[in-house]
Each structure stands twice: as C-alpha cells, then as structure tokens.
Design an enzyme around this catalytic site. Structure first.
Site, PDB file in Angstrom:
ATOM      1  N   LYS A 178       0.858  -1.185   0.000  1.00  0.00           N
ATOM      2  CA  LYS A 178       0.000   0.000   0.000  1.00  0.00           C
ATOM      3  C   LYS A 178       0.889   1.228   0.000  1.00  0.00           C
ATOM      4  O   LYS A 178       1.661   1.449   0.943  1.00  0.00           O
ATOM      5  CB  LYS A 178      -0.908  -0.016   1.226  1.00  0.00           C
ATOM      6  CG  LYS A 178      -1.779   1.231   1.335  1.00  0.00           C
ATOM      7  CD  LYS A 178      -2.781   1.107   2.459  1.00  0.00           C
ATOM      8  CE  LYS A 178      -3.616   2.363   2.587  1.00  0.00           C
ATOM      9  NZ  LYS A 178      -4.623   2.248   3.646  1.00  0.00           N
ATOM     10  N   LYS A 200       1.231   9.804   6.033  1.00  0.00           N
ATOM     11  CA  LYS A 200       1.297   8.368   6.327  1.00  0.00           C
ATOM     12  C   LYS A 200       2.568   7.730   5.762  1.00  0.00           C
ATOM     13  O   LYS A 200       2.650   6.519   5.617  1.00  0.00           O
ATOM     14  CB  LYS A 200       0.037   7.688   5.772  1.00  0.00           C
ATOM     15  CG  LYS A 200      -1.265   8.189   6.424  1.00  0.00           C
ATOM     16  CD  LYS A 200      -2.464   7.324   6.075  1.00  0.00           C
ATOM     17  CE  LYS A 200      -3.686   7.714   6.887  1.00  0.00           C
ATOM     18  NZ  LYS A 200      -4.834   6.790   6.685  1.00  0.00           N
ATOM     19  N   GLU A 216       7.719  -6.758   1.493  1.00  0.00           N
ATOM     20  CA  GLU A 216       6.435  -6.714   2.212  1.00  0.00           C
ATOM     21  C   GLU A 216       5.635  -7.982   1.935  1.00  0.00           C
ATOM     22  O   GLU A 216       5.010  -8.556   2.840  1.00  0.00           O
ATOM     23  CB  GLU A 216       5.601  -5.493   1.765  1.00  0.00           C
ATOM     24  CG  GLU A 216       6.176  -4.139   2.169  1.00  0.00           C
ATOM     25  CD  GLU A 216       5.938  -3.813   3.645  1.00  0.00           C
ATOM     26  OE1 GLU A 216       5.305  -4.624   4.352  1.00  0.00           O
ATOM     27  OE2 GLU A 216       6.405  -2.744   4.094  1.00  0.00           O
ATOM     28  N   LYS A 231      -2.063  -1.543  -3.821  1.00  0.00           N
ATOM     29  CA  LYS A 231      -2.935  -0.374  -3.753  1.00  0.00           C
ATOM     30  C   LYS A 231      -2.125   0.903  -3.860  1.00  0.00           C
ATOM     31  O   LYS A 231      -1.139   1.018  -3.127  1.00  0.00           O
ATOM     32  CB  LYS A 231      -3.678  -0.422  -2.410  1.00  0.00           C
ATOM     33  CG  LYS A 231      -4.537   0.771  -2.119  1.00  0.00           C
ATOM     34  CD  LYS A 231      -5.168   0.621  -0.771  1.00  0.00           C
ATOM     35  CE  LYS A 231      -5.915   1.888  -0.429  1.00  0.00           C
ATOM     36  NZ  LYS A 231      -6.520   1.839   0.870  1.00  0.00           N
ATOM     37  N   SER A 257     -10.123   5.413  -4.807  1.00  0.00           N
ATOM     38  CA  SER A 257     -11.082   6.491  -5.032  1.00  0.00           C
ATOM     39  C   SER A 257     -10.587   7.527  -6.039  1.00  0.00           C
ATOM     40  O   SER A 257     -11.337   7.948  -6.925  1.00  0.00           O
ATOM     41  CB  SER A 257     -11.408   7.151  -3.695  1.00  0.00           C
ATOM     42  OG  SER A 257     -10.233   7.607  -3.051  1.00  0.00           O
ATOM     43  N   TYR A 296     -14.915   1.062  -7.211  1.00  0.00           N
ATOM     44  CA  TYR A 296     -16.188   1.780  -7.098  1.00  0.00           C
ATOM     45  C   TYR A 296     -16.990   1.675  -8.397  1.00  0.00           C
ATOM     46  O   TYR A 296     -18.132   2.085  -8.455  1.00  0.00           O
ATOM     47  CB  TYR A 296     -15.920   3.249  -6.724  1.00  0.00           C
ATOM     48  CG  TYR A 296     -15.118   3.346  -5.442  1.00  0.00           C
ATOM     49  CD1 TYR A 296     -15.743   3.190  -4.208  1.00  0.00           C
ATOM     50  CD2 TYR A 296     -13.731   3.511  -5.460  1.00  0.00           C
ATOM     51  CE1 TYR A 296     -15.012   3.213  -3.025  1.00  0.00           C
ATOM     52  CE2 TYR A 296     -12.990   3.535  -4.293  1.00  0.00           C
ATOM     53  CZ  TYR A 296     -13.635   3.384  -3.081  1.00  0.00           C
ATOM     54  OH  TYR A 296     -12.912   3.394  -1.913  1.00  0.00           O
TER      55      TYR A 296
END
Ligand code: PBG
Length: 307
Positions: A178, A200, A216, A231, A257, A296
């Site tokens: 991510k 972040k 990871e 992501k 998004s 979405y």
C-alpha cells in the site's frame, strides 16, 4: 477465443460505506454515485448489486467524531454499529463474501492507522488494537478481514489472535503493498479520516519502491496472508504483475477512489467516455495479474455487462 484476458463481475469487489443512523443515503462529493448508507439503506442497495451478480463486498465505517479517540477503542466496542452492520449483512446475504477494514484511522482522533505519540507512529503497540478489532469483526461474522494499516508484523499477529479466539476459518486479505499515494483523497472525504497532522509516509510505501513490495509480500505471505493486495492499482500495474509472478496466492488490487474520481470527472466534462474508460481501466488491472479488483465501478460494470 483470441482474447488473452477475461474480466467479469466475478473479479470485482465492491467497496461500500456505512454509517450509524437511519434513512441515510448521502452522496460522496468527490465520488459521484457512491454513498454513505445507514444499514437500512445499505441492505436494499446491496440486494440490487447481488441481483446484478456482484457477490464480494468490502464495508468501510464512517464514525462520528465524538466516538473517536487516540486508541480507537470504539473499533472493538460491542456497541459499534459497524459490527452490527456486518452481522446484519451476513444474515441477509449468507452467500456473499464480506470483507472488512482493519485499521485505526476511521476511529482515531489522530486520523492515523497506528497509535501516535509525539508525532511518531508506534508500530508494535498498535498490533493489539488491530488484533482486537479483527476478532470483534470475526465474531460479528466477517468472512475476510482486511488489514489496511501497513503496520509491520500485523498479519502474523492478527492470524494468531483469530486462531486463539476460534476463528481459524476467517481469512486475511492483506493490504500488502500500500503506497503513500495522493489518490486516496475522495476516500478520506467519504470517511472524514484525513490525518490530523503529518502524513502516512512512515508506514505506507514510497511510490518509487518496487523491491520493497517484494519484501512486504514475503513477510505477509509467511505470516499467513490468504490474499495479498496492491494499492492503488493503475499507477502500480508493475507491482501487481510482480506479486502475481512471485506468489502462488490470489492477488487483489485496489482501484482507489482517486483513480475512479479522475474518470468520473473527465466523463462529466465529456472528455472521456465513462463506460469505455472504466472498462479499459479495469481490464488493464486484470491483465497486469489481479485476480480480484476492489473498485467503485463494480455496479456500473455489472450493469453494463448484464446478460
Ligand atoms: C486507510 C484506508 C485508506 C483507503 C482504504 N483504507 C486511505 C488511507 O490510507 O488514508 C483508501 C481507499 C481509496 O482511496 O479508495 N485505512
């Protein structure tokens, strides 16, 4: 016969937002046609999706500001409406695969995915909170928990906690690679979950890194992840391909998004054809190697391809 890539509704996972209350259906400004639903509105909406062939969903909670605190304790509290929503959805639709979000940020007054102390994220102290959250969701009936927090060591920790609580059949879809991306904006609008300070970048990945995604993935795989996610998706097709080539478990990609918002906005202006552009975007993610795509666009794609 000659097409190398097949994309169908079977590959799609539909992210939906739920909030506490009744008769609520609020459109998310930066994500047209996506809503925050109260549970009574969510169930009929899900039914219309199920009728279109969608059978995989991720549920995200929008939490009232007053219930947030520094330790995100509402996330595993028995009166958390999200846990109740999971229970109700699974009761109504026992045959769907329901996935959750395991992360502190919707519940954190700091808006971060981990505990914050003097501006620093406390990785190890965050793990027990994530463990409690995952077990509470499993008790509510979730099929697959989705740790989206990027703390190190959380997959093994959550696996142990689930097993010890008797939920060895609850699967884990890890947000493995991510990235600290600028494409999460509309999602943070939807949940009001922007970090209150800082960013972040100390726990999400640097967009310039590819080898790190392998590291990871290696960790998550050995800690017990059942599914690994990349992501965002479209700017990271090479990472999807890399994980698919190197690991023998399902790989998902989150068409986030901001990626969807770009197409919505361009289509609104008449600059792109919505159906063509979103179908091509999804196909390219599938071609890169994603077995599942969180998007979405799921409902619109299902409508478009309804037979
Ligand atoms: C955080 C989380 C984020 C998304 C899913 N879970 C955003 C973030 O890291 O701030 C983003 C999804 C999207 O943009 O569609 N736990």
């Amino acid at each position: 016969m000659v097409e190398e890539t097949n994309l169908s509704v079977q590959n799609l996972i539909y992210p939906m937002f739920v909030e506490d209350g009744k008769a609520i259906k609020t459109e998310i400004k930066s994500l047209p046609n996506n809503f925050r639903f109260s549970i009574d509105q969510l169930l009929p909406e899900m039914e219309s999706c199920v009728n279109l062939g969608i059978d995989k969903f991720v549920l995200f909670p929008a939490i009232a500001e007053g219930l947030k605190n520094t330790i995100a304790s509402h996330s595993y509290s028995t009166d958390n409406f999200y846990l109740d929503a999971i229970h109700k959805v699974k009761n109504e639709f026992p045959n769907i695969s329901l996935m959750s979000d395991v992360a502190m940020d919707p519940y954190s007054s700091d808006g971060h995915d981990g505990l914050v102390q003097n501006g620093v994220i406390l990785n190890d102290q965050t793990l027990p909170i994530l463990g409690k959250m995952a077990v509470a969701q499993a008790q509510a009936g979730i099929d697959i928990v989705g740790p989206s927090d990027m703390m190190d060591g959380r997959i093994g920790f959550i696996r142990d906690e689930l097993d010890m609580a008797g939920f060895s059949d609850t699967s884990i879809m890890s947000y493995t690679a991510k990235y600290a991306s600028s494409f999460y904006g509309p999602f943070r609008d939807a949940l009001d979950s922007q970090p209150k300070s800082g960013d972040k970048k100390s726990y999400q990945m640097n967009p310039s890194n590819k080898n790190e995604a392998l590291i990871e993935a290696e960790l998550d795989y050995h800690e017990g992840a059942d599914i690994m996610m990349v992501k965002p998706a479209t700017c990271y097709l090479d990472i999807i391909h890399l994980l698919k080539e190197n690991f023998d478990i399902p790989i998902t990609a989150y068409n986030v998004s901001g990626e969807c918002a770009m197409i919505y906005a361009a289509a609104e202006r008449g600059w792109l054809n919505y159906n063509d552009a979103m179908s091509e975007m999804l196909l390219s993610i599938r071609r890169a190697g994603a077995d599942g795509i969180l998007t979405y666009f799921a409902k619109d794609f299902a409508k478009l391809n309804k037979r």
